[in-house]
Design an enzyme around this catalytic site. Structure first.
Site, PDB file in Angstrom:
ATOM      1  N   GLY A   1       1.579  27.173  26.469  1.00 42.10           N
ATOM      2  CA  GLY A   1       0.463  28.118  26.512  1.00 42.10           C
ATOM      3  C   GLY A   1      -0.372  28.098  25.241  1.00 42.10           C
TER       4      GLY A   1
ATOM      5  N   GLU B   1      -2.661  25.314  25.790  1.00 41.22           N
ATOM      6  CA  GLU B   1      -3.588  25.745  26.853  1.00 41.22           C
ATOM      7  C   GLU B   1      -4.656  26.690  26.285  1.00 41.22           C
ATOM      8  OE1 GLU B   1      -0.285  26.928  29.450  1.00 41.22           O
ATOM      9  OE2 GLU B   1      -1.207  25.693  31.001  1.00 41.22           O
TER      10      GLU B   1
ATOM     11  N   GLU C   1       6.605  22.409  28.996  1.00 40.35           N
ATOM     12  CA  GLU C   1       7.107  23.297  30.048  1.00 40.35           C
ATOM     13  C   GLU C   1       8.145  22.616  30.928  1.00 40.35           C
ATOM     14  OE1 GLU C   1       4.041  23.194  28.984  1.00 40.35           O
ATOM     15  OE2 GLU C   1       3.114  25.181  29.015  1.00 40.35           O
TER      16      GLU C   1
ATOM     17  N   ALA D   1       3.920  30.403  25.755  1.00 41.46           N
ATOM     18  CA  ALA D   1       4.129  31.742  26.314  1.00 41.46           C
ATOM     19  C   ALA D   1       5.412  32.311  25.723  1.00 41.46           C
ATOM     20  CB  ALA D   1       4.245  31.634  27.830  1.00 41.46           C
TER      21      ALA D   1
END
Ligand code: 3HC
Length: 689
Positions: free
Chosen positions: A105, A108, A128, A66
């Site tokens: 992310g 993911e 993370e 992210a």
């Protein structure tokens, strides 16, 4: 090729839609990337001439996560979960083509593709936890379904990435491609389209079975990481998510993950760790060094002094293949130093981290010598002898006469005046401080000390060298103790005062330990050695430390210091120390009293913050965040509290000033006077930034 957004392009290669992401430097999932992926997938699904989709990234890496800079901003659509749902529910197979690092992310996103192919040197991880978070877009629910709860737990709690070969073996990726990543991914997508299958990770369950059959699994995990993760919230939250993956249906697990993610995101630890992520990267940037500044190639390094520091410094260099000439004054000292280096490497080899051949190779890169003239061909010479100005000046004056033109002359001094050392040479612009932290082969911090005359070429070269030897460098100016030790002196001064006034060393140390430091002030002194700067001949017994040395209590190495130590170096409180503090307090007319933990913490930390502010005011540090980097990497300040300056911001600078004033009023000591910068910022309602 058509642009969907400025960050994502859409093209079709014989029925395969290719979504090309381009968001340098790391293809983070910024708003434009999310939107582009969603629109691209929708377009491909609507296009009857397309049978499959490839997700590919330009530049140095696949999506690295992210966009962390967006965390502190108002959310902008499309929501990441909605993007992932569009992908996972797609009626045409999507193939992630992975190079570089698929992180957070990014991984993911790949987990919501139907297939994943990667180049051999790609890496995969959910880091993370290092940002005080957990993977909040299904990573904790999908990863264990592919690689098993055991591997997934290891990955989310450590944050460490795995290699492509490990990922293939674990079932995380479907193929390692050997040729062109894009061409091979497109070929793979064609095969996938023919198979008519749309495997979704969420539908898998088989890999969770072993954890379900082992009721002790999560207890064992918690025990195994307890010591390393003390004080941190995120590792435990990550474990809870994997537990949810094992014990709850997929959609329930997703809800658990979302709830725990929100909790972490709203907390102070995530804020501190994200702040620190950028602080660390910022530290490497020196505003007044022009980009075009040349660097000096460092092909050989000289180190003077084969003691703990010198040996550790030499190890840093040979670890990355830089040969070292290590100079000592006697054969005995040289042999001792070289033996310690060899033993260190042999221990590392025993733990399986390097091979026996590596041990030989690295030891072979160190050339021992008793003659300073052997340093004549070195590009960088680092002096690492004991802290004595006269000795250092003599060494630098000698080096001036023998080092080649263009060689960098560095001192590892931890406190002395670098300008005075530089003045012992005719080339002060080539002199710099490289303050390594003990043990130098382990600690990540390097204080790069800029003298009045140090040239920008020398600074730039040393900042780059730090990266090469995998250190985090912070550029600091000259003052007694530079940034780290200057601040530490304030804490040590108060620790000593507290022990005179009635606190025991273990009480002081426990307060620091509970705050999150790996050890307290007295234990740290014992570790460093109480006899630094002490001599039997000159000892006047004027301080508790002197008296401990007179008793032969030099710290951990002698089995006794402020504490007693057993063979495992476990500290135990001793009446000897308390009696000495009582004796000194009585002599100074101090009435001893019980001191509350809160007062101890304030008195230890507030002076550190105040000194940090003075350091900023004097421009010894470039930025407040640099001070935090020094403290986290050099002194064990818990990263989940960001560092002393970030911590001060979280308390509020007005509160810091108020407390300093309170102690000033209580004691009448000028010591507590808030710095001008602190007063100014507090008055304006600002923080250190
Ligand atoms: N968001 C925003 N900026 C990022 C970023 C990210 N995720 N990752 C890196 N950057 C920026 C850095 O701040 C740096 O900026 P600068 O040049 O202005 O200083 C630049 O990209 C280059 O980064 P590095 O200097 O770290 O480059 P390296 O090549 O050494 O390392 C990397 C590359 C391994 C990708 C490293 O940057 C990294 O580990 N990044 C963070 C990865 C991460 O934590 N991902 C998870 C994010 S959280 C998430 O995904 C939540 C999700 O679960 C919902």
């Amino acid at each position: 090729m058509a642009a969907l957004t400025i960050m994502v392009d859409y093209s079709v290669d014989s029925q395969v839609a290719i979504l090309t992401l381009d968001n340098p430097p790391v293809n983070a999932l910024s708003q434009g990337v999310r939107q582009g992926i969603k629109e691209g997938v929708e377009q491909a699904l609507a296009d009857d001439d397309v049978h499959s989709i490839v997700l590919y990234c330009k530049g140095r890496t696949f999506i690295a996560g992210a966009d962390i800079t967006e965390f502190s901003q108002a959310p902008k659509g499309p929501d990441f979960h909605a993007v992932l749902k569009t992908m996972e529910d797609a009626s045409k197979p999507i193939v992630a083509a992975i190079h570089g690092t698929a992180l957070g992310g990014g991984l993911e996103t790949a987990l919501c593709c139907h297939y994943r192919v990667a180049v051999a040197d790609a890496k995969f991880g959910l880091p993370e936890v290092n940002l005080g978070l957990l993977p909040g877009a299904g990573g904790t629910q999908r990863l264990p379904r592919l690689v098993g709860a055991e591997k997934a737990t290891e990955m989310v709690t450590s944050g460490n990435p795995i290699s492509a070969i490990e990922a293939l073996q674990a079932g995380l990726i479907d193929r390692i491609v050997q040729g062109s990543l894009l061409a091979d991914a497109v070929a793979f997508a064609r095969e996938a389209a023919l198979s008519n299958e749309l495997p979704r990770v969420r539908d898998r369950d088989d890999k969770l079975q072993t954890a379900r059959e082992n009721p002790d699994f999560f207890t064992q995990v918690r025990q195994s990481i307890a010591r390393k993760t003390r004080g941190f919230l995120a590792p435990e939250y990550n474990i809870r998510c994997i537990e949810a993956a094992v014990n709850q249906p997929f959609d329930e697990g997703l809800k658990t993950e979302a709830k725990l993610f929100r909790e972490l995101m709203a907390g102070p630890q995530a804020a501190a760790q994200q702040y620190f992520f950028f602080a660390e990267r910022q530290a490497g940037k020196v505003p007044d060094i022009p980009k075009e500044t040349p660097e000096i190639p460092i092909a050989r390094v000289g180190v003077i002094g084969a003691g703990t520091m010198g040996g550790g410094i030499a190890m840093n260099m040979v670890n990355v293949g830089i040969p070292v000439t290590l100079v000592e004054t006697s054969q005995e000292a040289l042999d001792r130093g070289l033996n310690v280096v060899r033993k260190n490497y042999e221990n590392t080899a025993r733990k399986g981290r390097i091979s026996d051949a590596d041990v030989e190779h690295r030891c072979g890169l160190i050339n021992g010598s008793l003659d300073l003239n052997d340093l004549a061909d070195c590009d960088l010479i680092i002096e690492a002898v004991f802290e004595n100005m006269a000795v250092k000046k003599e060494i630098f004056s000698t080096l001036d006469g023998l080092a080649k033109d263009g060689a960098i002359l560095a001192s590892n001094t931890s406190a002395l005046d670098l300008n005075e050392i530089a003045a012992a040479t005719q080339r002060p612009e080539w002199v710099i401080g490289l303050h390594f932290f003990s043990p130098a082969n382990v600690m990540k911090l390097l204080e790069v000390v800029r003298g009045e005359k140090t040239s920008v070429t020398v600074i730039k070269t040393c900042m780059s060298l730090a990266k090469r030897i995998r250190k985090v460098a912070v550029l600091v100016g000259v003052c007694h103790g530079f940034v780290g030790n200057r601040i530490l002196f304030q804490r040590q001064y108060q620790a000593d005062k507290l022990a005179h006034e009635g606190a025991t060393p273990q009480q002081v140390d426990k307060v620091l330990f509970d705050f999150g430091f790996p050890m307290g002030a007295f234990q740290m002194s014992d570790l460093a050695g109480l006899d630094i700067g002490w001599s039997k001949a000159k000892s006047t017994g004027a301080t508790v430390k002197d008296r401990l040395c007179e008793l032969g209590r030099f710290g951990q190495k002698s089995g006794a210091g402020f504490y007693d130590y057993d063979e495992k170096r476990t500290p135990a409180p001793t009446p000897v120390t308390v009696e000495l503090f009582e004796e000194f307090a009585a002599k100074a007319g101090i009435t001893r009293r019980e001191i509350a933990d809160e007062e101890i913490l304030d008195r230890l930390l507030l002076p550190m913050i105040n000194e940090g502010a003075k350091i900023l005011q004097e421009r010894i540090a470039l930025r407040a965040s640099d001070i935090d980097v020094v403290y986290v990497y050099g002194y064990g300040w818990p990263v989940y509290r960001g560092g002393p300056m970030h911590y001060a911001n979280t308390i509020g600078l007005d509160q810091v000033v108020e407390k300093l004033r309170r102690y000033q009023a209580q004691t009448g000591e000028a010591f507590w006077e808030p710095s001008l910068l602190l007063l100014d910022l507090a008055e304006k309602g600002q923080g250190f930034s």
